[in-house]
Design a protein around this motif. Structure first.
Motif, PDB file in Angstrom:
ATOM      1  N   VAL A   1      40.496  38.038  87.916  1.00 45.84           N
ATOM      2  CA  VAL A   1      41.418  36.951  88.239  1.00 45.84           C
ATOM      3  C   VAL A   1      42.263  37.317  89.458  1.00 45.84           C
ATOM      4  CG1 VAL A   1      43.438  35.657  87.426  1.00 45.84           C
ATOM      5  CG2 VAL A   1      41.474  35.986  85.926  1.00 45.84           C
ATOM      6  N   ALA A   2      42.761  38.524  89.498  1.00 42.26           N
ATOM      7  CA  ALA A   2      43.578  38.966  90.638  1.00 42.26           C
ATOM      8  C   ALA A   2      42.767  38.946  91.926  1.00 42.26           C
ATOM      9  CB  ALA A   2      44.132  40.358  90.381  1.00 42.26           C
ATOM     10  N   ALA A   3      41.538  39.429  91.877  1.00 37.38           N
ATOM     11  CA  ALA A   3      40.677  39.430  93.067  1.00 37.38           C
ATOM     12  C   ALA A   3      40.413  38.004  93.536  1.00 37.38           C
ATOM     13  CB  ALA A   3      39.364  40.150  92.786  1.00 37.38           C
ATOM     14  N   GLY A   4      40.196  37.103  92.599  1.00 36.89           N
ATOM     15  CA  GLY A   4      39.961  35.700  92.950  1.00 36.89           C
ATOM     16  C   GLY A   4      41.166  35.063  93.612  1.00 36.89           C
ATOM     17  N   LEU A   5      42.352  35.371  93.115  1.00 38.41           N
ATOM     18  CA  LEU A   5      43.571  34.812  93.694  1.00 38.41           C
ATOM     19  C   LEU A   5      43.843  35.376  95.083  1.00 38.41           C
ATOM     20  CD1 LEU A   5      45.918  34.737  90.577  1.00 38.41           C
ATOM     21  CD2 LEU A   5      44.800  32.802  91.703  1.00 38.41           C
ATOM     22  N   ILE A   6      43.519  36.637  95.287  1.00 41.76           N
ATOM     23  CA  ILE A   6      43.705  37.246  96.599  1.00 41.76           C
ATOM     24  C   ILE A   6      42.746  36.626  97.607  1.00 41.76           C
ATOM     25  CG2 ILE A   6      43.399  39.390  97.914  1.00 41.76           C
ATOM     26  CD1 ILE A   6      44.482  40.848  95.386  1.00 41.76           C
ATOM     27  N   ALA A   7      41.513  36.375  97.192  1.00 44.30           N
ATOM     28  CA  ALA A   7      40.494  35.837  98.104  1.00 44.30           C
ATOM     29  C   ALA A   7      40.674  34.351  98.360  1.00 44.30           C
ATOM     30  CB  ALA A   7      39.107  36.097  97.537  1.00 44.30           C
ATOM     31  N   LEU A   8      41.407  33.668  97.522  1.00 47.18           N
ATOM     32  CA  LEU A   8      41.528  32.212  97.612  1.00 47.18           C
ATOM     33  C   LEU A   8      41.954  31.688  98.980  1.00 47.18           C
ATOM     34  CD1 LEU A   8      41.004  29.850  95.774  1.00 47.18           C
ATOM     35  CD2 LEU A   8      43.389  29.902  95.086  1.00 47.18           C
ATOM     36  N   PRO A   9      42.975  32.229  99.648  1.00 42.59           N
ATOM     37  CA  PRO A   9      43.352  31.681 100.952  1.00 42.59           C
ATOM     38  C   PRO A   9      42.239  31.752 101.990  1.00 42.59           C
ATOM     39  CG  PRO A   9      45.090  33.096 100.112  1.00 42.59           C
ATOM     40  CD  PRO A   9      43.905  33.240  99.190  1.00 42.59           C
ATOM     41  N   GLY A  10      41.400  32.760 101.946  1.00 40.70           N
ATOM     42  CA  GLY A  10      40.307  32.892 102.904  1.00 40.70           C
ATOM     43  C   GLY A  10      39.116  32.020 102.588  1.00 40.70           C
ATOM     44  N   MET A  11      39.139  31.376 101.438  1.00 41.45           N
ATOM     45  CA  MET A  11      38.001  30.562 101.022  1.00 41.45           C
ATOM     46  C   MET A  11      38.300  29.089 101.213  1.00 41.45           C
ATOM     47  SD  MET A  11      37.011  32.658  97.563  1.00 41.45           S
ATOM     48  CE  MET A  11      35.780  31.485  97.073  1.00 41.45           C
ATOM     49  N   ALA A  12      38.806  28.751 102.374  1.00 40.95           N
ATOM     50  CA  ALA A  12      39.138  27.349 102.662  1.00 40.95           C
ATOM     51  C   ALA A  12      37.894  26.492 102.548  1.00 40.95           C
ATOM     52  CB  ALA A  12      39.719  27.233 104.071  1.00 40.95           C
ATOM     53  N   SER A  13      38.063  25.330 101.972  1.00 36.81           N
ATOM     54  CA  SER A  13      36.906  24.444 101.865  1.00 36.81           C
ATOM     55  C   SER A  13      36.871  23.536 103.083  1.00 36.81           C
ATOM     56  CB  SER A  13      36.989  23.617 100.584  1.00 36.81           C
ATOM     57  OG  SER A  13      38.122  22.793 100.633  1.00 36.81           O
ATOM     58  N   ALA A  14      35.685  23.127 103.455  1.00 37.99           N
ATOM     59  CA  ALA A  14      35.525  22.257 104.621  1.00 37.99           C
ATOM     60  C   ALA A  14      36.204  20.931 104.351  1.00 37.99           C
ATOM     61  CB  ALA A  14      34.053  22.051 104.914  1.00 37.99           C
ATOM     62  N   GLN A  15      36.835  20.427 105.357  1.00 37.23           N
ATOM     63  CA  GLN A  15      37.425  19.107 105.239  1.00 37.23           C
ATOM     64  C   GLN A  15      36.345  18.032 105.332  1.00 37.23           C
ATOM     65  OE1 GLN A  15      40.652  18.478 104.499  1.00 37.23           O
ATOM     66  NE2 GLN A  15      40.761  20.677 104.233  1.00 37.23           N
ATOM     67  N   TRP A  16      35.253  18.362 106.009  1.00 38.21           N
ATOM     68  CA  TRP A  16      34.193  17.372 106.196  1.00 38.21           C
ATOM     69  C   TRP A  16      32.903  18.081 106.573  1.00 38.21           C
ATOM     70  CZ3 TRP A  16      31.274  15.221 110.282  1.00 38.21           C
ATOM     71  CH2 TRP A  16      30.706  13.977 109.984  1.00 38.21           C
ATOM     72  N   ARG A  17      31.763  17.521 106.154  1.00 41.11           N
ATOM     73  CA  ARG A  17      30.450  18.055 106.535  1.00 41.11           C
ATOM     74  C   ARG A  17      29.722  17.036 107.393  1.00 41.11           C
ATOM     75  NH1 ARG A  17      28.573  22.811 104.517  1.00 41.11           N
ATOM     76  NH2 ARG A  17      29.543  23.467 102.595  1.00 41.11           N
ATOM     77  N   ALA A  18      29.188  17.532 108.501  1.00 40.26           N
ATOM     78  CA  ALA A  18      28.424  16.673 109.406  1.00 40.26           C
ATOM     79  C   ALA A  18      27.050  16.403 108.811  1.00 40.26           C
ATOM     80  CB  ALA A  18      28.291  17.352 110.771  1.00 40.26           C
ATOM     81  N   VAL A  19      26.323  15.494 109.422  1.00 43.62           N
ATOM     82  CA  VAL A  19      25.000  15.120 108.956  1.00 43.62           C
ATOM     83  C   VAL A  19      24.050  16.325 108.944  1.00 43.62           C
ATOM     84  CG1 VAL A  19      24.161  14.362 111.212  1.00 43.62           C
ATOM     85  CG2 VAL A  19      23.220  13.328 109.166  1.00 43.62           C
ATOM     86  N   ASN A  20      24.287  17.322 109.806  1.00 43.36           N
ATOM     87  CA  ASN A  20      23.437  18.517 109.826  1.00 43.36           C
ATOM     88  C   ASN A  20      23.983  19.620 108.916  1.00 43.36           C
ATOM     89  OD1 ASN A  20      25.638  19.461 111.271  1.00 43.36           O
ATOM     90  ND2 ASN A  20      24.458  20.159 113.027  1.00 43.36           N
TER      91      ASN A  20
END
Length: 137
Positions: free
Chosen positions: A11-30
């Motif tokens: 759980v601690a490792a997941g919380l530390i990594a969370l800021p670096g795991m930004a999700s894409a705001q949008w995906r292009a057709v490719n």
């Protein structure tokens, strides 16, 4: 119930990594990821390919589909290809709808994301999305 030490570590490792795991705001057709930075400025991160056409495809698709720009709107490279600001270990290109302070790059016949100021119209950039569709025929 006592929580195991291993569970706490995960759980601690997941919380530390969370800021670096930004999700894409949008995906292009490719399937390239596009991250908005500010008004009219965004970064394109390709999923695995480093083909120049894929960066331009995603930039044009995003500009027309999400930003609702005109097909004639020019898209400029504002930060050349390099380490992504959003995806660790990936390469990205930052694009802008306004020319950089030093102005647009001189017209050339090469397709590049290596120089600040390189530019295409949104429609021209988006047309690179359809190149792969016809390679199988």
């Amino acid at each position: 119930m006592r929580t195991s030490l291993a569970f706490r570590a995960i759980v601690a490792a997941g919380l530390i990594a969370l800021p670096g795991m930004a999700s894409a705001q949008w995906r292009a057709v490719n399937r390239s990821e596009v991250f908005p930075i500010s008004k009219g400025v965004f970064e394109v991160v390709n999923r695995s390919s480093s083909r120049t056409q894929d960066y331009w495809c995603a930039a044009g698709d995003y500009a027309i589909t999400q930003l609702r720009t005109a097909a004639t709107q020019r898209i400029y490279v504002s930060v050349p290809i390099g380490a992504s600001q959003f995806r660790s270990g990936k390469r990205g290109v930052r694009f802008s709808l306004t020319p950089p302070p030093e102005g647009p790059a001189p017209d050339s016949y090469s397709l590049s994301v290596k120089k600040v100021g390189e530019n295409l119209t949104a429609a021209s950039a988006r047309n690179y999305c359809y190149d792969d569709l016809f390679l199988d025929f």
